[in-house]
Design an enzyme around this catalytic site. Structure first.
Site, PDB file in Angstrom:
ATOM      1  N   PHE A 107      11.624  -6.811  -8.689  1.00 14.39           N
ATOM      2  CA  PHE A 107      10.465  -6.331  -7.943  1.00 14.39           C
ATOM      3  C   PHE A 107       9.321  -6.095  -8.930  1.00 14.39           C
ATOM      4  CE2 PHE A 107       7.952  -3.473  -5.287  1.00 14.39           C
ATOM      5  CZ  PHE A 107       8.028  -4.134  -4.074  1.00 14.39           C
TER       6      PHE A 107
ATOM      7  N   ALA B 295       9.235  -1.840 -13.052  1.00 14.81           N
ATOM      8  CA  ALA B 295       7.878  -1.372 -12.766  1.00 14.81           C
ATOM      9  C   ALA B 295       7.839  -0.794 -11.361  1.00 14.81           C
ATOM     10  CB  ALA B 295       6.876  -2.516 -12.885  1.00 14.81           C
ATOM     11  N   VAL B 296       7.454   0.471 -11.294  1.00 14.75           N
ATOM     12  CA  VAL B 296       7.284   1.147 -10.008  1.00 14.75           C
ATOM     13  C   VAL B 296       5.809   1.532  -9.931  1.00 14.75           C
ATOM     14  CG1 VAL B 296       8.066   3.013  -8.499  1.00 14.75           C
ATOM     15  CG2 VAL B 296       9.623   2.073 -10.218  1.00 14.75           C
ATOM     16  N   ILE B 297       5.134   0.997  -8.924  1.00 19.04           N
ATOM     17  CA  ILE B 297       3.692   1.212  -8.791  1.00 19.04           C
ATOM     18  C   ILE B 297       3.443   2.040  -7.535  1.00 19.04           C
ATOM     19  CG2 ILE B 297       1.446   0.074  -8.546  1.00 19.04           C
ATOM     20  CD1 ILE B 297       2.810  -2.362 -10.001  1.00 19.04           C
TER      21      ILE B 297
ATOM     22  N   THR C 283       2.905   5.868   0.194  1.00 15.51           N
ATOM     23  CA  THR C 283       4.006   6.656   0.748  1.00 15.51           C
ATOM     24  C   THR C 283       4.753   7.335  -0.402  1.00 15.51           C
ATOM     25  OG1 THR C 283       5.656   4.897   0.584  1.00 15.51           O
ATOM     26  CG2 THR C 283       4.268   4.920   2.576  1.00 15.51           C
TER      27      THR C 283
ATOM     28  N   HIS D 227       7.609   6.815  -1.381  1.00 12.40           N
ATOM     29  CA  HIS D 227       8.628   5.909  -1.920  1.00 12.40           C
ATOM     30  C   HIS D 227       8.583   5.867  -3.449  1.00 12.40           C
ATOM     31  CE1 HIS D 227      10.431   1.859  -2.742  1.00 12.40           C
ATOM     32  NE2 HIS D 227      11.315   2.340  -1.879  1.00 12.40           N
TER      33      HIS D 227
ATOM     34  N   PHE E 109      14.926   3.621 -21.463  1.00 11.77           N
ATOM     35  CA  PHE E 109      14.167   3.673 -20.210  1.00 11.77           C
ATOM     36  C   PHE E 109      12.850   2.937 -20.394  1.00 11.77           C
ATOM     37  CE2 PHE E 109      11.216   5.848 -17.251  1.00 11.77           C
ATOM     38  CZ  PHE E 109      11.872   5.562 -16.062  1.00 11.77           C
TER      39      PHE E 109
ATOM     40  N   ARG F 193      -0.120  -2.114 -19.560  1.00  9.50           N
ATOM     41  CA  ARG F 193       1.028  -1.678 -20.364  1.00  9.50           C
ATOM     42  C   ARG F 193       2.025  -2.810 -20.614  1.00  9.50           C
ATOM     43  NH1 ARG F 193      -1.465   2.043 -17.914  1.00  9.50           N
ATOM     44  NH2 ARG F 193      -1.534   4.210 -18.584  1.00  9.50           N
TER      45      ARG F 193
END
Length: 184
Positions: free
Chosen positions: A24, A86-88, A92, A94, A119, A133
């Site tokens: 993802f 990668a969490v963007i 919400t 989430h 990590f 980044r």
């Protein structure tokens, strides 16, 4: 008393790494992987997927990274595991759940197995921040690989002075991880 520090000048030909990559946001994670591979290669690691030093494991997203990292660490085949994701932030909650569980899970995988698990999951507010980044300004994938190299070297040093195996209760963790966590 002694002082121990990881270094990057020793022989790295015996090190084995696993890299767990979240698919993802692969525009970002692909760039992190490239930076990671570049660092490992420049430090004498054969990054060829067909080679014997680095295994690559692709998972659906950052939430799935900790489970796979723990599974790989439990094999005791790797000197370090690098987790890339990668969490963007969206509109919400989430983001909060995924980033929090990814961080806790990666830390737990390392603590439970005695294998360094790095990590390397970006948690950003925007895609632009993530891309900065992952290569536009600098590539943190390089830093994550450097952390893994340093920890692999450091663990190798510390393990030579210890009479204990790297993790004494690995069998107990495999059979019942919750029982071991609750007893500590």
């Amino acid at each position: 008393m002694a002082t121990f520090e990881g270094n990057f000048t020793g022989d790295s030909s015996s090190f084995r790494f696993a890299i767990v990559i979240g698919r993802f946001n692969d525009l970002v994670t692909g760039k992190l992987l490239s930076g990671c591979q570049d660092c490992l290669k420049r430090h004498g690691i054969n990054v060829d997927p067909i080679g014997t030093q680095v295994d690559y494991v692709w998972v659906p997203g950052s939430f799935e990274i900790p489970m796979m990292a723990r599974k790989l660490a439990m094999t005791q085949r790797y000197d370090a595991i690098i987790c890339l994701g990668a969490v963007i932030r969206g509109q919400t909650p989430h983001f909060d759940y995924v980033s929090s569980e990814a961080a806790k899970g990666v830390a737990a995988a390392s603590f439970q197995t005695g294998v360094p698990v790095v990590f390397g999951v970006l948690t950003t507010d925007t895609m632009q921040q993530a891309l900065e980044r992952a290569g536009i300004k600098s590539n943190l994938g390089w830093n994550y690989a450097l952390d893994a190299l340093e920890m692999a070297n450091l663990m190798q040093q510390v393990n030579t002075i210890s009479d204990e195996p790297p993790i004494a209760n690995l069998k107990a963790i495999q059979e019942s991880p919750q029982a071991v966590i609750g007893n500590q």
